[in-house]
Scaffold this motif. Structure first.
Motif, PDB file in Angstrom:
ATOM      1  N   UNK A   1      64.604 -10.600  72.049  1.00 36.00           N
ATOM      2  CA  UNK A   1      65.301 -11.365  71.131  1.00 36.00           C
ATOM      3  C   UNK A   1      65.984 -10.733  70.033  1.00 36.00           C
ATOM      4  N   UNK A   2      65.390  -9.481  69.782  1.00 41.38           N
ATOM      5  CA  UNK A   2      65.824  -8.763  68.635  1.00 41.38           C
ATOM      6  C   UNK A   2      66.900  -7.534  69.049  1.00 41.38           C
ATOM      7  N   UNK A   3      67.780  -7.213  68.325  1.00 42.00           N
ATOM      8  CA  UNK A   3      68.775  -6.215  68.499  1.00 42.00           C
ATOM      9  C   UNK A   3      68.065  -5.030  68.880  1.00 42.00           C
ATOM     10  N   UNK A   4      66.995  -4.616  68.212  1.00 43.56           N
ATOM     11  CA  UNK A   4      66.443  -3.125  68.483  1.00 43.56           C
ATOM     12  C   UNK A   4      65.313  -3.268  69.609  1.00 43.56           C
ATOM     13  N   UNK A   5      65.248  -4.622  70.035  1.00 45.30           N
ATOM     14  CA  UNK A   5      64.155  -4.687  71.125  1.00 45.30           C
ATOM     15  C   UNK A   5      62.775  -4.807  70.919  1.00 45.30           C
ATOM     16  N   UNK A   6      62.452  -5.083  69.522  1.00 45.40           N
ATOM     17  CA  UNK A   6      61.192  -5.320  68.932  1.00 45.40           C
ATOM     18  C   UNK A   6      60.584  -6.623  69.555  1.00 45.40           C
TER      19      UNK A   6
ATOM     20  N   UNK B   1      63.290 -17.939  69.982  1.00 47.65           N
ATOM     21  CA  UNK B   1      63.729 -16.582  69.486  1.00 47.65           C
ATOM     22  C   UNK B   1      64.008 -16.734  67.714  1.00 47.65           C
ATOM     23  N   UNK B   2      64.538 -17.786  67.172  1.00 48.42           N
ATOM     24  CA  UNK B   2      64.936 -17.639  65.726  1.00 48.42           C
ATOM     25  C   UNK B   2      63.489 -17.492  65.116  1.00 48.42           C
ATOM     26  N   UNK B   3      62.311 -18.146  65.645  1.00 38.68           N
ATOM     27  CA  UNK B   3      61.064 -17.901  65.040  1.00 38.68           C
ATOM     28  C   UNK B   3      60.501 -16.581  64.932  1.00 38.68           C
ATOM     29  N   UNK B   4      60.664 -16.148  66.194  1.00 29.45           N
ATOM     30  CA  UNK B   4      60.270 -14.678  66.338  1.00 29.45           C
ATOM     31  C   UNK B   4      60.956 -13.682  65.635  1.00 29.45           C
ATOM     32  N   UNK B   5      62.305 -13.831  65.480  1.00 31.91           N
ATOM     33  CA  UNK B   5      63.023 -13.000  64.613  1.00 31.91           C
ATOM     34  C   UNK B   5      62.490 -13.008  63.144  1.00 31.91           C
ATOM     35  N   UNK B   6      62.181 -14.423  62.612  1.00 32.45           N
ATOM     36  CA  UNK B   6      61.758 -14.496  61.252  1.00 32.45           C
ATOM     37  C   UNK B   6      60.318 -13.846  61.109  1.00 32.45           C
ATOM     38  N   UNK B   7      59.781 -14.040  61.968  1.00 34.40           N
ATOM     39  CA  UNK B   7      58.394 -13.584  61.871  1.00 34.40           C
ATOM     40  C   UNK B   7      58.309 -12.052  61.771  1.00 34.40           C
ATOM     41  N   UNK B   8      59.216 -11.379  62.744  1.00 43.01           N
ATOM     42  CA  UNK B   8      59.186  -9.991  62.601  1.00 43.01           C
ATOM     43  C   UNK B   8      59.743  -9.495  61.423  1.00 43.01           C
ATOM     44  N   UNK B   9      60.670 -10.050  60.993  1.00 38.65           N
ATOM     45  CA  UNK B   9      61.440  -9.770  59.595  1.00 38.65           C
ATOM     46  C   UNK B   9      60.349  -9.888  58.571  1.00 38.65           C
ATOM     47  N   UNK B  10      59.420 -10.884  58.744  1.00 37.05           N
ATOM     48  CA  UNK B  10      58.400 -11.109  57.482  1.00 37.05           C
ATOM     49  C   UNK B  10      57.321  -9.722  57.476  1.00 37.05           C
TER      50      UNK B  10
END
Length: 341
Positions: A182-187, A326-335
């Motif tokens: 769900x991330x642009x870079x595939x993380x 997807x939104x939650x995972x993006x936020x957690x990865x960013x954190x």
């Protein structure tokens, strides 16, 4: 665990259920063996082609009178104690053998690895079905079947069931996430859990064994599952099948707990992960007896591949019952990345 064999020629099988996921696989396996198959279900879903569907509500004790004739065997997938008790009471004189799909959740101790079928069970729960007492309800179902059928009963205790059709969204989560990050870079965010294990059985293998064991007249109680593997090994295999080459952000148990991410299943969870050491035995049950009784399972890679294909067909963007949004995972990865800077 003596087996009393008979010929499958003309075998008549009753499947209590048979229109949902595992029940449907049981029906297909039985039809492949040339059985006459009767399904008793609510009728909310269509029955597989080739079977006789008896639409009935098992909350009504008189519902079993809608069934005609006798049966060589029955396979029941119920988790409702009253349904298990009602069925064996009504049909004991009309069904020769009985198989119940139970669960490894019947065991009382989840912290001891490698236990077999003799491990201590939860106390049975006789009230109306309560999802919070799933294991206790299954214990009550087991007791009802064993009391009625004794050596002519087969109790199958699977671990987590996987394969195409897993609408719980647990075993399809990781293959799909790796195939469609769900991330642009595939993380992808994954648990860093070196001591956590998984123990999966493909629904098609479980169904095939249930039908074959019923044909052979196998009786007894079995952990109907596979050998366990490390969760990290499963994730690596799912990643390989999905062709994922992006980064992984691995978070440990303390971090997962602090962020109130649920284990195992459900909303805002990391599916298949369980906290340690309190669940060190949950996914490490011994399947040795089932192996002796003929249980054979396909390669996990095949199950993952087929589950991923089904997930893609079902729609990668659908709302899921398990995992991170997807939104939650993006936020957690960013954190996590911000904290590393």
């Amino acid at each position: 665990m003596e087996a009393v064999a008979w010929s499958a020629d003309g075998m008549r099988l009753l499947v209590l259920g048979g229109t949902a996921w595992l029940g449907g696989e049981i029906v297909r396996a039985a039809l492949d063996q040339g059985y006459e198959v009767v399904c008793m279900a609510r009728g909310e879903r269509p029955a597989p082609s080739g079977v006789t569907l008896v639409a009935a509500d098992r909350d009504d004790p008189q519902s079993y009178s809608a069934l005609d004739g006798d049966f060589d065997a029955a396979i029941d997938v119920t988790m409702v104690p009253a349904h298990a008790q009602g069925a064996v009471t009504a049909l004991r004189d009309r069904v020769n053998r009985w198989a119940l799909v139970s669960t490894c959740s019947v065991y009382a101790e989840d912290d001891l690895p490698g236990q077999d079928e003799s491990a201590r069970l939860l106390e049975p729960y006789e009230g109306p079905f309560d999802v919070e007492k799933y294991g206790e309800c299954k214990v009550a179902c087991e007791q009802a079947v064993l009391a009625a059928y004794g050596d002519n009963a087969l109790i199958a205790r699977p671990g987590l069931i996987t394969g195409p059709g897993d609408h719980s969204d647990r075993t399809g989560y990781w293959p799909l996430r790796f195939a469609h990050p769900i991330t642009d870079d595939g993380t992808v965010l994954v648990p860093d859990a070196p001591d956590s294990s998984v123990q999966l059985i493909d629904a098609r293998d479980l169904a095939g064994w249930l039908v074959e064991a019923t044909e052979r007249g196998t009786g007894g109680v079995f952990n109907a599952t596979t050998e366990h593997i490390a969760l990290s090994e499963y994730l690596s295999l799912a990643r390989e099948v999905a062709g994922h080459d992006g980064d992984l952000v691995a978070v440990d148990q303390e971090w997962i707990t602090e962020h109130e991410i649920a284990p195992w299943a459900g909303e805002r969870s990391l599916p298949l992960w369980l906290p340690q050491p309190e669940y060190a035995g949950f996914a490490t049950r011994s399947p040795a007896a089932a192996r002796v009784a003929g249980l054979r399972t396909r390669a996990l890679e095949e199950s993952i591949r087929d589950t991923l294909a089904w997930e893609i067909q079902a729609g990668p963007g659908r709302t899921r019952k398990a995992g991170l949004s997807p939104a939650d995972e993006r936020a957690l990865i960013a954190e996590t990345r911000a904290a590393d800077r």
